[in-house]
Design a protein around this motif. Structure first.
Motif, PDB file in Angstrom:
ATOM      1  N   GLY A 173      -9.543   6.393  -7.782  1.00 27.55           N
ATOM      2  CA  GLY A 173      -8.566   6.760  -8.794  1.00 27.55           C
ATOM      3  C   GLY A 173      -7.630   5.610  -9.102  1.00 27.55           C
ATOM      4  N   PRO A 174      -6.532   5.891  -9.807  1.00 24.68           N
ATOM      5  CA  PRO A 174      -5.619   4.824 -10.243  1.00 24.68           C
ATOM      6  C   PRO A 174      -4.757   4.286  -9.109  1.00 24.68           C
ATOM      7  CG  PRO A 174      -4.781   6.961 -10.929  1.00 24.68           C
ATOM      8  CD  PRO A 174      -6.125   7.213 -10.324  1.00 24.68           C
ATOM      9  N   TYR A 175      -4.592   2.974  -9.106  1.00 31.95           N
ATOM     10  CA  TYR A 175      -3.696   2.293  -8.175  1.00 31.95           C
ATOM     11  C   TYR A 175      -2.822   1.339  -8.983  1.00 31.95           C
ATOM     12  CZ  TYR A 175      -6.182   3.939  -4.011  1.00 31.95           C
ATOM     13  OH  TYR A 175      -6.726   4.719  -3.033  1.00 31.95           O
ATOM     14  N   ARG A 176      -1.623   1.088  -8.502  1.00 29.90           N
ATOM     15  CA  ARG A 176      -0.726   0.121  -9.126  1.00 29.90           C
ATOM     16  C   ARG A 176      -0.072  -0.681  -8.006  1.00 29.90           C
ATOM     17  NH1 ARG A 176       1.704  -0.846 -14.015  1.00 29.90           N
ATOM     18  NH2 ARG A 176       0.744   1.001 -14.939  1.00 29.90           N
ATOM     19  N   LEU A 177      -0.435  -1.959  -7.913  1.00 32.83           N
ATOM     20  CA  LEU A 177       0.012  -2.797  -6.796  1.00 32.83           C
ATOM     21  C   LEU A 177       0.453  -4.165  -7.297  1.00 32.83           C
ATOM     22  CD1 LEU A 177      -2.930  -2.008  -4.348  1.00 32.83           C
ATOM     23  CD2 LEU A 177      -0.609  -1.116  -4.171  1.00 32.83           C
ATOM     24  N   LEU A 178       1.216  -4.855  -6.475  1.00 29.74           N
ATOM     25  CA  LEU A 178       1.535  -6.240  -6.767  1.00 29.74           C
ATOM     26  C   LEU A 178       0.285  -7.084  -6.572  1.00 29.74           C
ATOM     27  CD1 LEU A 178       5.008  -6.627  -4.998  1.00 29.74           C
ATOM     28  CD2 LEU A 178       4.548  -6.242  -7.425  1.00 29.74           C
ATOM     29  N   TRP A 179       0.125  -8.093  -7.412  1.00 29.04           N
ATOM     30  CA  TRP A 179      -1.079  -8.918  -7.364  1.00 29.04           C
ATOM     31  C   TRP A 179      -1.241  -9.604  -6.009  1.00 29.04           C
ATOM     32  CZ3 TRP A 179      -1.353 -14.483  -7.416  1.00 29.04           C
ATOM     33  CH2 TRP A 179      -2.663 -14.975  -7.543  1.00 29.04           C
ATOM     34  N   ASN A 180      -0.147 -10.025  -5.388  1.00 28.50           N
ATOM     35  CA  ASN A 180      -0.248 -10.744  -4.117  1.00 28.50           C
ATOM     36  C   ASN A 180      -0.214  -9.810  -2.912  1.00 28.50           C
ATOM     37  OD1 ASN A 180       2.484 -10.265  -4.791  1.00 28.50           O
ATOM     38  ND2 ASN A 180       3.182 -11.813  -3.336  1.00 28.50           N
ATOM     39  N   THR A 181      -0.580  -8.549  -3.117  1.00 31.29           N
ATOM     40  CA  THR A 181      -0.731  -7.608  -2.006  1.00 31.29           C
ATOM     41  C   THR A 181      -1.812  -8.119  -1.055  1.00 31.29           C
ATOM     42  OG1 THR A 181      -0.039  -5.716  -3.340  1.00 31.29           O
ATOM     43  CG2 THR A 181      -1.394  -5.241  -1.413  1.00 31.29           C
ATOM     44  N   SER A 182      -1.500  -8.183   0.222  1.00 32.94           N
ATOM     45  CA  SER A 182      -2.462  -8.687   1.212  1.00 32.94           C
ATOM     46  C   SER A 182      -3.433  -7.590   1.618  1.00 32.94           C
ATOM     47  CB  SER A 182      -1.713  -9.188   2.459  1.00 32.94           C
ATOM     48  OG  SER A 182      -1.071  -8.103   3.115  1.00 32.94           O
ATOM     49  N   ALA A 183      -4.461  -7.963   2.374  1.00 32.28           N
ATOM     50  CA  ALA A 183      -5.443  -6.976   2.830  1.00 32.28           C
ATOM     51  C   ALA A 183      -4.792  -5.882   3.678  1.00 32.28           C
ATOM     52  CB  ALA A 183      -6.573  -7.666   3.592  1.00 32.28           C
ATOM     53  N   PRO A 184      -3.942  -6.218   4.674  1.00 35.42           N
ATOM     54  CA  PRO A 184      -3.273  -5.147   5.436  1.00 35.42           C
ATOM     55  C   PRO A 184      -2.377  -4.283   4.555  1.00 35.42           C
ATOM     56  CG  PRO A 184      -3.133  -7.237   6.618  1.00 35.42           C
ATOM     57  CD  PRO A 184      -3.658  -7.546   5.251  1.00 35.42           C
ATOM     58  N   GLN A 185      -1.689  -4.896   3.597  1.00 37.63           N
ATOM     59  CA  GLN A 185      -0.828  -4.121   2.701  1.00 37.63           C
ATOM     60  C   GLN A 185      -1.644  -3.187   1.817  1.00 37.63           C
ATOM     61  OE1 GLN A 185       1.128  -7.442   0.850  1.00 37.63           O
ATOM     62  NE2 GLN A 185       2.967  -7.261   2.126  1.00 37.63           N
ATOM     63  N   PHE A 186      -2.829  -3.623   1.390  1.00 34.72           N
ATOM     64  CA  PHE A 186      -3.682  -2.747   0.590  1.00 34.72           C
ATOM     65  C   PHE A 186      -4.108  -1.528   1.404  1.00 34.72           C
ATOM     66  CE2 PHE A 186      -8.016  -1.359  -0.407  1.00 34.72           C
ATOM     67  CZ  PHE A 186      -7.769  -0.800  -1.658  1.00 34.72           C
ATOM     68  N   LEU A 187      -4.494  -1.736   2.655  1.00 37.01           N
ATOM     69  CA  LEU A 187      -4.884  -0.612   3.502  1.00 37.01           C
ATOM     70  C   LEU A 187      -3.711   0.347   3.697  1.00 37.01           C
ATOM     71  CD1 LEU A 187      -7.132  -2.231   6.262  1.00 37.01           C
ATOM     72  CD2 LEU A 187      -7.820  -1.009   4.205  1.00 37.01           C
ATOM     73  N   ASP A 188      -2.516  -0.201   3.879  1.00 34.26           N
ATOM     74  CA  ASP A 188      -1.328   0.654   4.042  1.00 34.26           C
ATOM     75  C   ASP A 188      -1.066   1.456   2.764  1.00 34.26           C
ATOM     76  OD1 ASP A 188      -0.934  -0.155   6.624  1.00 34.26           O
ATOM     77  OD2 ASP A 188       0.704  -1.547   6.174  1.00 34.26           O
ATOM     78  N   SER A 189      -1.280   0.825   1.608  1.00 36.11           N
ATOM     79  CA  SER A 189      -1.092   1.526   0.339  1.00 36.11           C
ATOM     80  C   SER A 189      -2.096   2.666   0.202  1.00 36.11           C
ATOM     81  CB  SER A 189      -1.241   0.547  -0.829  1.00 36.11           C
ATOM     82  OG  SER A 189      -1.172   1.217  -2.064  1.00 36.11           O
ATOM     83  N   ALA A 190      -3.344   2.406   0.586  1.00 33.58           N
ATOM     84  CA  ALA A 190      -4.365   3.463   0.547  1.00 33.58           C
ATOM     85  C   ALA A 190      -3.992   4.595   1.493  1.00 33.58           C
ATOM     86  CB  ALA A 190      -5.727   2.885   0.918  1.00 33.58           C
ATOM     87  N   ALA A 191      -3.431   4.244   2.652  1.00 34.83           N
ATOM     88  CA  ALA A 191      -3.017   5.271   3.613  1.00 34.83           C
ATOM     89  C   ALA A 191      -1.884   6.121   3.046  1.00 34.83           C
ATOM     90  CB  ALA A 191      -2.586   4.611   4.920  1.00 34.83           C
ATOM     91  N   THR A 192      -0.979   5.506   2.304  1.00 34.41           N
ATOM     92  CA  THR A 192       0.114   6.254   1.670  1.00 34.41           C
ATOM     93  C   THR A 192      -0.429   7.245   0.647  1.00 34.41           C
ATOM     94  OG1 THR A 192       1.672   4.424   1.988  1.00 34.41           O
ATOM     95  CG2 THR A 192       2.213   6.040   0.287  1.00 34.41           C
TER      96      THR A 192
END
Length: 351
Positions: A173-192
């Motif tokens: 589905g839709p995601y909205r993230l900062l371009w410089n989101t790191s791999a660990p930060q992406f996983l945390d965002s998915a967890a949220t």
């Protein structure tokens, strides 16, 4: 006015006029350098400046020049030095609106006021597919994400999942993230996003079915591979739940295709059912150890709100509509399956 006063006035007038001209000139120069519009309009849509993590001021200038994003590089460099921007470079993806002045642009960059990246995460079957999707949208390379997805200790500690069940963390589905989101930060965002989906009401529904959230994801992944038809999803979920309650093997073709590594098969053969894999639900009772795709919200809710019925069998309906025919008895199911096989024969489908 007396003659003496007029004389004094004449003596002061020219110096005052000269001072005024100098002041106006200084203000004009300041406006030209600081506040004159300097970002060029783009003929190809929005213009973005990408500043990679770890790069400095020289890389910023190089990107601005290559992209031909400014009218006047000299004034930009002047203001950048005066504002000590070379020491304040922050990575990110910045939207450069036409008409921005040097002062406004440098405030944007120095304060890290990034434009977020909006993208849709498509359903995926394998972890490398996820890593490639993310790498196409964000700065992070696919390698760090793939490494984290294979790190059992990290996944257990951070998300209470493992390398087999980690796909249950991701909701397409839709995601909205900062371009410089790191791999660990992406996983945390998915967890949220995952935590927000699993409301108390959905957890209660899972409990009432005797399933954990991970098991709901696993079953929903099978439902998703079985059909794209919204109307059939709750019917198929209900059928599989009926089989689980009776201790019957799921005998789900999509899990078999996962086991043999070929989702393009249209006709499952008996030899396929002999494959030695925990995902072979023709051999093993219960759910497979992990999902066979990333289940979307519609498939998850179909499992959490299954149709109530007595069906124990189903197969694809002839004609390619995407719908299924359901049956209570095996004899009825065999008739449905025979009609489908005959339709495949008529098309010359061997595999």
């Amino acid at each position: 006015m007396t003659a003496a006063s007029r004389s004094v006035f004449r003596r002061l007038l020219w110096p005052l006029l000269g001072l005024l001209v100098l002041l106006l000139g200084a203000l004009g120069a300041a406006w030209y350098v600081f506040w004159k519009p300097n970002v060029r309009p783009s003929a190809f849509g929005p213009a973005y400046l990408y500043i990679r993590t770890g790069t400095g001021y020289a890389a910023v200038l190089d990107s601005l020049r290559k992209g031909e994003l400014l009218h006047d590089f000299g004034t930009f460099e002047q203001v950048a030095r005066w504002r000590d921007y070379p020491q304040q470079v922050r990575p990110g993806r910045y939207l450069l609106k036409p008409g921005l002045s040097n002062a406004a642009l440098l405030t944007l960059l120095a304060q890290g006021e990034q434009d977020t990246v909006a993208f849709t995460l498509d359903a995926f079957k394998y972890k490398p597919q996820l890593a490639r999707q993310v790498a196409r949208q964000l700065e992070t390379d696919s390698v760090p994400l793939r490494q984290l997805l294979q790190n059992n200790a990290y996944l257990r500690r951070r998300y209470q999942l493992d390398t087999t069940t980690i796909l249950t963390l991701f909701l397409p589905g839709p995601y909205r993230l900062l371009w410089n989101t790191s791999a660990p930060q992406f996983l945390d965002s998915a967890a949220t996003t995952h935590r927000r989906f699993w409301t108390p009401e959905r957890r209660r529904r899972a409990d009432s079915l005797g399933l954990s959230p991970v098991e709901v994801h696993v079953l929903a992944s099978i439902v998703q591979r079985e059909t794209a038809k919204k109307e059939d999803k709750p019917l198929i979920a209900g059928t599989y739940l009926n089989r689980l309650r009776r201790g019957m093997r799921l005998q789900a073709d999509p899990t078999l295709l996962w086991a043999i590594g070929n989702f393009g098969v249209r006709r499952v053969l008996n030899r396929d059912k002999l494959v030695d894999s925990p995902y072979n639900t023709y051999k093993h009772k219960g759910l497979p150890p992990g999902p066979i795709t990333s289940a979307n919200r519609q498939s998850l809710d179909a499992v959490l709100k299954p149709a109530r019925h007595d069906y124990l069998f189903f197969c694809a309906r002839p004609g390619g509509s995407g719908y299924s025919d359901f049956a209570v008895t095996f004899a009825e199911h065999k008739k449905n399956a025979r009609r489908y096989q005959q339709w495949l024969d008529s098309l010359g489908v061997k595999r």
